[in-house]
Scaffold this motif. Structure first.
Motif, PDB file in Angstrom:
ATOM      1  N   PHE A 182      -9.974   1.594   2.570  1.00 27.04           N
ATOM      2  CA  PHE A 182      -8.530   1.769   2.616  1.00 27.04           C
ATOM      3  C   PHE A 182      -8.158   2.953   1.746  1.00 27.04           C
ATOM      4  O   PHE A 182      -8.509   3.004   0.582  1.00 27.04           O
ATOM      5  N   THR A 208     -14.073  -0.685  -0.881  1.00 25.09           N
ATOM      6  CA  THR A 208     -13.803  -1.337   0.409  1.00 25.09           C
ATOM      7  C   THR A 208     -14.805  -0.815   1.443  1.00 25.09           C
ATOM      8  O   THR A 208     -14.446   0.013   2.292  1.00 25.09           O
ATOM      9  N   SER A 265       0.828  -1.202   0.000  1.00 22.27           N
ATOM     10  CA  SER A 265       0.000   0.000   0.000  1.00 22.27           C
ATOM     11  C   SER A 265       0.865   1.256   0.000  1.00 22.27           C
ATOM     12  O   SER A 265       0.383   2.355   0.051  1.00 22.27           O
ATOM     13  N   TYR A 296     -11.084  -6.722   3.038  1.00 21.59           N
ATOM     14  CA  TYR A 296      -9.731  -7.141   3.466  1.00 21.59           C
ATOM     15  C   TYR A 296      -9.514  -7.235   4.976  1.00 21.59           C
ATOM     16  O   TYR A 296      -8.707  -8.040   5.424  1.00 21.59           O
ATOM     17  N   TYR A 312      -6.795   1.487  -2.583  1.00 21.70           N
ATOM     18  CA  TYR A 312      -5.826   0.402  -2.548  1.00 21.70           C
ATOM     19  C   TYR A 312      -5.006   0.380  -3.843  1.00 21.70           C
ATOM     20  O   TYR A 312      -5.543   0.150  -4.926  1.00 21.70           O
TER      21      TYR A 312
END
Lengths: 477, 477
Positions: free
Chosen positions: A258, A253, A105, A288, A212
């Motif tokens: 994220f 997400t 990331s 995730y 992401y």
């Protein structure tokens, strides 16, 4: 001072590796102290009677791993010792990925990172409480009770695992699916690639921004057009999606965005699903790290409230079990699952069948849920300790996105981002931040035990103070 | 004869997909019979009133999946039906794991296959002699002695494994490399995809024809142009490569060509390397089953005699250990390795670190070499028994490509391929054959124990007899 190095010219281990091992262990052991200089390459060549390139490689490796730094016209100086367990250090020579800041990331243009040894990584997890015994026992058990496992398996993943996943998902994530919809693969990135390959006709892919970075890369490799979609406090902007009619695949997400940590509101979820129907689009729901929730109950997955086969659910065990056990899975809507079986027919599953079976039994035995509950308690403590220390030490700081997952945002209003990152780097502190002039830091806490937290918070607080003071002067340059 | 196709322009399903579904179901249903020609693209466009590219895509998909073959100047002809059992067609694909013929080598346009329960599969291996004890012990050992393993690992694969591979490769395959050149991945297909992604500028990929179908598919997904290069008794035709200046990446299997079994002559190897230098091309050397040699010593790898960084060496443990343990590796020339570290920085290795470490220890302890020697003896016996039975039972049959690997070719001169496949299918025997009118069968023997050999040989001999008799009548139709 450096002590004698003994080399075994006939050992299997390459010479450069032996030198590397000798020197690094002297550094870790304290024989070679921080600030000391290593002998020059020439001198070491002569002393050890090895080729220049051998010493060259050894030094290069140590440089790469941050054991030493190169001082122009002076030589190689020993750096601060890494605050990581010995075995990780010595065993992972050449390894850059294991350093938190090589967290994938960190690869996005959307992030600015300084690469030093201390970091609030979003990818490290608590592994000490890993159920070694049951895992090893299950592996052995599996190997003996089921030798057929060594034969070629189902490309979608072993049926037993896909059944366990169905039960687990319906119980904990309100995901509704049958085993034939599940594809098991070695990591979320692998499955993302596979999903995009499944839909070559969907050239434009909507992606949360910031988001992401793996998606940007996966799309890039397959020649997809990545369309960044902005966020607000309820999640991805559906309004904006409507302005991009070409987008018929969207990555999101919802449980814990994220990197902002925003949980998508129920209202926004239905808006998003409505958009998908109207645009004939698919939504990739990357779940995730939703296992870890601290205040609220887990929000049910988008997939569970979708009634029109619009959602592809993506899950992984990298964070909930261990990053090194590469098992992720995708839940495909039936039409896509059928297409998968045509397009990828004959493809092997990328996950070892032995570990597939171990995970299946781990899920069925309840061992997994226990492990998640245990680690969630640990993470909650670490999170709350770190939050408190940060808020105490840094006046005006505020925190968001900390209801779930393994990272939160630290807002430092009035602090210039660039200056802070610069100062932090000088302190040997690696920071991940959101784009923008004001500093908003992404703080991963899963691997931060209290002692480390104290050390890092004071480093960070110091950097913030300097940044505050030096801001004006900086702005003059 | 093709029957009416009804399209729903407003359906979610893309038009090309609808056409694909309609035509394939007519093939599966028998409306469109083997040997019949599909309407030309132009005609179909007009009849259905759709764009040329729509029909184009539908036909391309059917070609890729082996429903039809392209006959120069004649059009698209329906191939023998891939008679997957119904449940595989519908949702119960999991059963497919028990069908040896779900071997990925069945996916190529170059092959025509009937799918039944008995098969000389090229993918099954001897697993009974798998060293269960040492493997389970090593796994447990690894887990306990090395908990750091649960942390994120090196994207290229654990250093220990890459070092073990270097030693192993230099000792057994004369491959010269250092750990930094090795990338570990979950299977050869995964690494092929990765290698092609590493070189987006090399659009045209030369591939041995007939050859490993995985390459065709990997290239197709990434929009590469696959250029089939023909073979002779010495291996791939380098002359032909020179006639394709656009080709600057070439996939080859020098040690034991798949599927012909030809071992590339030393002369041809140097020609190929010379071509690579002159064309500034890379060669992918897939060494998928070279561990197993029965007469001659293993020929050294191309990579070992290359002095100009032109060869990418690809190896796998699917055949030498077990198909279900997904560990393969690529040895990249240094420039490519550096490029890899840039392009794939932050990517996780797709193989579980635990099994990476187990394999590393398995290699270092000599356990792997012992296992290969043991299984080679077993395969040699099975091969010789099967060869003898085949030659005794089928007059005029001859065998080639049986010096190495886990399959050979059975030449049945004077036997019509289509008729034989048809008869064999009636007998419940799945055969893989080379393109051409005369029957040349690909016989995988690794999983064929004597009893099974007797049964299958008599079935095959019977089918050959019938084919011989009915050939004339068949030809009359």
């Amino acid at each position: 001072m450096i002590s004698l190095i003994e080399l075994e010219p006939n050992a299997k281990e390459p010479m450069y590796q032996q030198i590397y091992r000798a020197l690094t262990s002297q550094i870790m052991g304290g024989t070679l102290k921080e600030g000391e200089y290593l002998p020059s390459k020439r001198v070491l060549c002569d002393t050890l009677n090895v080729s220049h390139s051998t010493v060259e490689s050894a030094y290069a490796l140590m440089l790469a791993e941050g054991y030493i730094e190169s001082i122009p016209r002076k030589g190689y100086r020993v750096l601060r010792i890494l605050a990581l367990p010995d075995e990780t250090e010595t065993s992972l020579a050449e390894n850059s990925q294991h350093l938190p800041e090589d967290d994938s990331s960190n690869q996005s243009d959307d992030f600015s990172i300084s690469r030093q040894k201390l970091s609030f990584s979003t990818s490290s997890v608590e592994t000490a409480s890993f159920p070694f015994d049951s895992w090893a026992r299950l592996y052995r058990e599996t190997l003996y009770t089921y030798p057929g496992l060594l034969e070629k398996g189902d490309g979608q993943g072993d049926l037993e695992l896909r059944e366990s996943l169905c039960n687990f998902l319906s119980e904990y994530r309100a995901v509704r699916c049958t085993p034939d919809q599940i594809v098991v693969g070695a990591g979320a990135s692998y499955l993302l690639d596979l999903i995009m390959k499944l839909m070559p006709e969907r050239k434009a892919v909507g992606v949360e921004s910031p988001g992401y970075p793996g998606v940007f890369k996966a799309g890039h490799f397959l020649g997809r057009d990545i369309v960044p979609i902005s966020l607000d406090d309820q999640g991805i902007s559906v309004k904006e999606l409507y302005t991009h009619p070409e987008v018929r695949l969207c990555f999101t997400t919802p449980s814990h965005q994220f990197p902002t940590g925003v949980t998508m509101s129920i209202g926004r979820r239905s808006e998003l699903l409505l958009w998908a129907r109207q645009a004939d689009a698919y939504i990739i729901e990357d779940d995730y790290d939703s296992e870890f929730r601290y205040q609220t109950r887990p929000t049910p997955a988008l997939q569970g409230i979708d009634t029109k086969d619009r959602v592809i659910f993506l899950g992984t065990f990298s964070r909930s079990i261990a990053p090194s056990i590469r098992i992720a899975y995708a839940v495909l809507p039936r039409p896509l699952a059928n297409r998968y079986r045509k397009v990828f027919r004959g493809y092997d599953c990328t996950v070892s069948r032995l570990e597939q079976q171990v995970l299946s039994r781990f899920l069925n035995s309840g061992g997994y849920s226990r492990h998640v509950r245990r680690t969630t308690r640990i993470y909650k403590e670490r999170k709350e300790y770190l939050e408190k220390r940060l808020l105490d030490a840094i006046p005006g700081a505020s925190i968001s996105g900390s209801d779930a997952g393994l990272h939160f945002l630290l807002h430092l209003s009035g602090t210039d981002r660039e200056t802070l990152l610069h100062k932090a780097k000088e302190e040997g502190l690696s920071l991940m931040s959101l784009p923008g002039s004001e500093a908003v830091l992404v703080i991963g806490f899963a691997g931060i035990v209290p002692e480390k937290a104290d050390q890092m918070v004071s480093l960070l607080a110091g950097a913030v103070r300097c940044a505050g003071q030096s801001e004006d002067t900086d702005l003059l340059n």
